[in-house]
Design an enzyme around this catalytic site. Structure first.
Site, PDB file in Angstrom:
ATOM      1  N   GLU A  80       6.572  17.711  65.025  1.00  0.00           N
ATOM      2  CA  GLU A  80       7.724  17.820  63.754  1.00  0.00           C
ATOM      3  C   GLU A  80       8.465  16.480  63.954  1.00  0.00           C
ATOM      4  O   GLU A  80       8.677  15.938  64.601  1.00  0.00           O
ATOM      5  CB  GLU A  80       8.723  18.535  64.324  1.00  0.00           C
ATOM      6  CG  GLU A  80       7.630  20.046  63.332  1.00  0.00           C
ATOM      7  CD  GLU A  80       9.136  21.194  62.995  1.00  0.00           C
ATOM      8  OE1 GLU A  80       8.932  22.395  62.430  1.00  0.00           O
ATOM      9  OE2 GLU A  80       9.832  20.982  62.152  1.00  0.00           O
ATOM     10  N   CYS A  93      13.225  10.726  62.577  1.00  0.00           N
ATOM     11  CA  CYS A  93      13.665  11.327  63.600  1.00  0.00           C
ATOM     12  C   CYS A  93      11.853  11.381  64.420  1.00  0.00           C
ATOM     13  O   CYS A  93      11.342  12.279  64.069  1.00  0.00           O
ATOM     14  CB  CYS A  93      14.468  12.783  63.556  1.00  0.00           C
ATOM     15  SG  CYS A  93      15.066  13.019  64.460  1.00  0.00           S
ATOM     16  N   CYS A 100       9.439  21.055  76.155  1.00  0.00           N
ATOM     17  CA  CYS A 100       9.989  20.097  75.565  1.00  0.00           C
ATOM     18  C   CYS A 100      10.198  20.896  77.653  1.00  0.00           C
ATOM     19  O   CYS A 100      10.086  21.949  77.398  1.00  0.00           O
ATOM     20  CB  CYS A 100      11.668  19.803  75.306  1.00  0.00           C
ATOM     21  SG  CYS A 100      12.420  18.914  75.929  1.00  0.00           S
ATOM     22  N   CYS A 104      17.201  22.792  77.736  1.00  0.00           N
ATOM     23  CA  CYS A 104      18.864  22.785  77.350  1.00  0.00           C
ATOM     24  C   CYS A 104      19.192  24.292  76.842  1.00  0.00           C
ATOM     25  O   CYS A 104      18.327  24.300  75.575  1.00  0.00           O
ATOM     26  CB  CYS A 104      18.848  21.268  76.835  1.00  0.00           C
ATOM     27  SG  CYS A 104      19.108  20.418  77.678  1.00  0.00           S
ATOM     28  N   CYS A 107      19.508  23.765  73.193  1.00  0.00           N
ATOM     29  CA  CYS A 107      18.308  23.137  72.309  1.00  0.00           C
ATOM     30  C   CYS A 107      16.856  23.904  71.991  1.00  0.00           C
ATOM     31  O   CYS A 107      16.789  24.587  73.176  1.00  0.00           O
ATOM     32  CB  CYS A 107      17.961  22.187  73.053  1.00  0.00           C
ATOM     33  SG  CYS A 107      16.170  21.109  71.904  1.00  0.00           S
ATOM     34  N   CYS A 322      19.944  18.479  64.784  1.00  0.00           N
ATOM     35  CA  CYS A 322      18.979  18.488  66.359  1.00  0.00           C
ATOM     36  C   CYS A 322      18.886  19.757  67.105  1.00  0.00           C
ATOM     37  O   CYS A 322      19.204  20.925  66.616  1.00  0.00           O
ATOM     38  CB  CYS A 322      19.881  17.781  66.665  1.00  0.00           C
ATOM     39  SG  CYS A 322      21.038  16.284  66.279  1.00  0.00           S
TER      40      CYS A 322
HETATM   41  N1  SAH Z   1      15.608  14.847  75.125  1.00  0.00           N
HETATM   42  C1  SAH Z   1      16.503  13.841  74.126  1.00  0.00           C
HETATM   43  C2  SAH Z   1      16.258  14.135  72.634  1.00  0.00           C
HETATM   44  C3  SAH Z   1      16.049  15.342  71.535  1.00  0.00           C
HETATM   45  S1  SAH Z   1      17.307  15.839  71.678  1.00  0.00           S
HETATM   46  C4  SAH Z   1      18.110  14.585  74.658  1.00  0.00           C
HETATM   47  O1  SAH Z   1      17.896  15.410  74.914  1.00  0.00           O
HETATM   48  O2  SAH Z   1      18.778  13.544  74.339  1.00  0.00           O
HETATM   49  C5  SAH Z   1      18.690  14.830  70.559  1.00  0.00           C
HETATM   50  C6  SAH Z   1      20.300  15.138  70.421  1.00  0.00           C
HETATM   51  O3  SAH Z   1      19.945  16.747  69.551  1.00  0.00           O
HETATM   52  C7  SAH Z   1      20.639  15.774  71.872  1.00  0.00           C
HETATM   53  O4  SAH Z   1      21.795  14.305  71.581  1.00  0.00           O
HETATM   54  C8  SAH Z   1      20.772  17.519  72.049  1.00  0.00           C
HETATM   55  O5  SAH Z   1      22.023  17.158  72.365  1.00  0.00           O
HETATM   56  C9  SAH Z   1      21.076  16.754  70.937  1.00  0.00           C
HETATM   57  N2  SAH Z   1      21.199  18.715  70.314  1.00  0.00           N
HETATM   58  C10 SAH Z   1      20.281  19.577  71.157  1.00  0.00           C
HETATM   59  N3  SAH Z   1      20.380  21.035  69.586  1.00  0.00           N
HETATM   60  C11 SAH Z   1      21.370  21.093  69.303  1.00  0.00           C
HETATM   61  C12 SAH Z   1      22.131  21.754  68.497  1.00  0.00           C
HETATM   62  N4  SAH Z   1      21.914  23.169  68.319  1.00  0.00           N
HETATM   63  N5  SAH Z   1      22.968  22.066  68.201  1.00  0.00           N
HETATM   64  C13 SAH Z   1      23.469  20.191  67.708  1.00  0.00           C
HETATM   65  N6  SAH Z   1      22.299  18.906  68.490  1.00  0.00           N
HETATM   66  C14 SAH Z   1      21.638  19.482  69.419  1.00  0.00           C
END
Ligand code: SAH
Length: 341
Positions: A80, A93, A100, A104, A107, A322
């Site tokens: 995506e 983006c 992944c 996290c 996420c 995000c």
């Molecule tokens: N793996 C990389 C890039 C992908 S995430 C990283 O971790 O930076 C991109 C951004 O989205 C990150 O800053 C992450 O903290 C944020 N993000 C992930 N899940 C989210 C959510 N549910 N709400 C808001 N931001 C989120």
């Protein structure tokens, strides 16, 4: 995907200007079929259509300011990518991996199993897809952020190759300063990246100011604890003299309390950086911060002199915000395939 990297080989027996013409047709004229490259001989166009087809198979769904595309890769994988149109800027983006491996807790992308790394050509295809769509309204991609699915620094080689292609004046020609890479904190790769001599922006997903809390929500912290991560960022700043963005997803009562704001300010003291506060997207086991907690958090950062901004929440309606890529694709699945790119 489009196998851009094969173009040189395919044209190796042709005069060098053919490569320049072909590249111009793909990246500047944004042709979608080699037959449109009228500067090339007919026979060559037919060969290129066979060996390096330019069709991008994708479906997309559009909402005000946001378009999400599901791009088909070979072997049935999909990835995506999102276009955010705001304040006269078009930001794409991109994803760097299918799934992944970092898991996290907050996420959604992290909840999908890791499947594979993307090839640089597959990363570029995501941007070209939107460049073609924007061309129809006389527009273009201005910014690219590596904040889609996956951890870019676990696919380092292809991500660096993609950055060079994005930046190259004969390819997408996007200024390095308009490209940002976001990492969950692969410390030794941050150091390696400092030595690439690129003007690309670095963002680090911090999300917690202590090792105990960070390890709880980002398992990657067990491997690269804050001491190593902040050390690597300090090294990056020394090498590049560039400001680093720390992303901080605020989650109700988990990391949005005054003590977290205070510890965050102490942790980042003396660093050339900016905090990007991102209210958590989603409701359920985890929730966004209350407006009161958010304001309290900001006030403490203000008092401590820690610079911050608050990210706009575009794309919420279609799960394109995000961390939500590929979380729910039902809307896309219902939308039918387009080959707009
Ligand atoms: N793996 C990389 C890039 C992908 S995430 C990283 O971790 O930076 C991109 C951004 O989205 C990150 O800053 C992450 O903290 C944020 N993000 C992930 N899940 C989210 C959510 N549910 N709400 C808001 N931001 C989120």
């Amino acid at each position: 995907m489009i196998r851009f990297s094969k173009l040189k080989d395919i044209l190796s027996t042709h005069p060098a200007y053919r490569f320049a013409q072909a590249e111009h047709a793909v990246f500047k004229e944004l042709i979608e079929d080699w037959q449109q490259a009228t500067s090339l001989p007919l026979q060559l166009r037919e060969q290129l259509n066979r060996q390096l087809p330019l069709t991008i198979h994708a479906r997309n769904i559009t909402m005000p300011h946001t378009t999400k595309a599901l791009i088909k890769l070979h072997q049935g994988y999909t990835v995506e990518t999102v276009l955010l149109a705001h304040a006269k800027r078009n930001t794409v983006c991109v994803s760097s991996q299918v799934g992944c491996p970092l898991a996290c807790r907050f996420c959604h992308s992290g909840k999908l199993a890791f499947q594979r790394n993307l090839h640089a050509d597959e990363i570029i295809t995501q941007v070209l897809y939107f460049q073609r769509i924007l061309k129809k309204t006389g527009d273009r991609v201005n910014n690219v952020v590596f904040m889609g699915m996956g951890e870019p620094f676990l696919n380092y080689h292809h991500v660096i190759t993609a950055l060079k292609m994005l930046n190259h004046e004969n390819k997408l020609g996007i200024s390095a300063r308009k490209i940002s890479i976001s990492t969950a904190g692969i410390a030794h790769k941050i150091k390696e990246f400092s030595r690439e001599g690129m003007q690309v922006n670095l963002a680090v997903s911090l999300n917690a100011p202590t090792d105990s809390l960070r390890s709880q929500i980002m398992p990657v912290n067990k491997k690269y604890p804050l001491k190593d991560l902040i050390g690597a960022v300090r090294y990056y700043i020394d090498q590049t003299n560039r400001k680093v963005m720390f992303e901080y997803v605020l989650i109700d009562r988990l990391n949005d309390q005054p003590v977290h704001a205070q510890k965050l300010s102490v942790l980042l003291k003396d660093l050339l950086c900016l905090v990007n506060l991102i209210p958590y997207n989603g409701n359920g086991a985890l929730n966004p911060p209350s407006p009161k907690a958010l304001n309290r958090f900001k006030k403490i950062l203000d008092q401590a002199g820690t610079q911050y901004i608050q990210r706009q929440r575009l794309g919420k309606e279609i799960d394109a915000a995000c961390g939500e890529l590929l979380y729910r694709t039902h809307a896309l699945d219902a939308s039918g395939e387009t080959q707009a790119g």
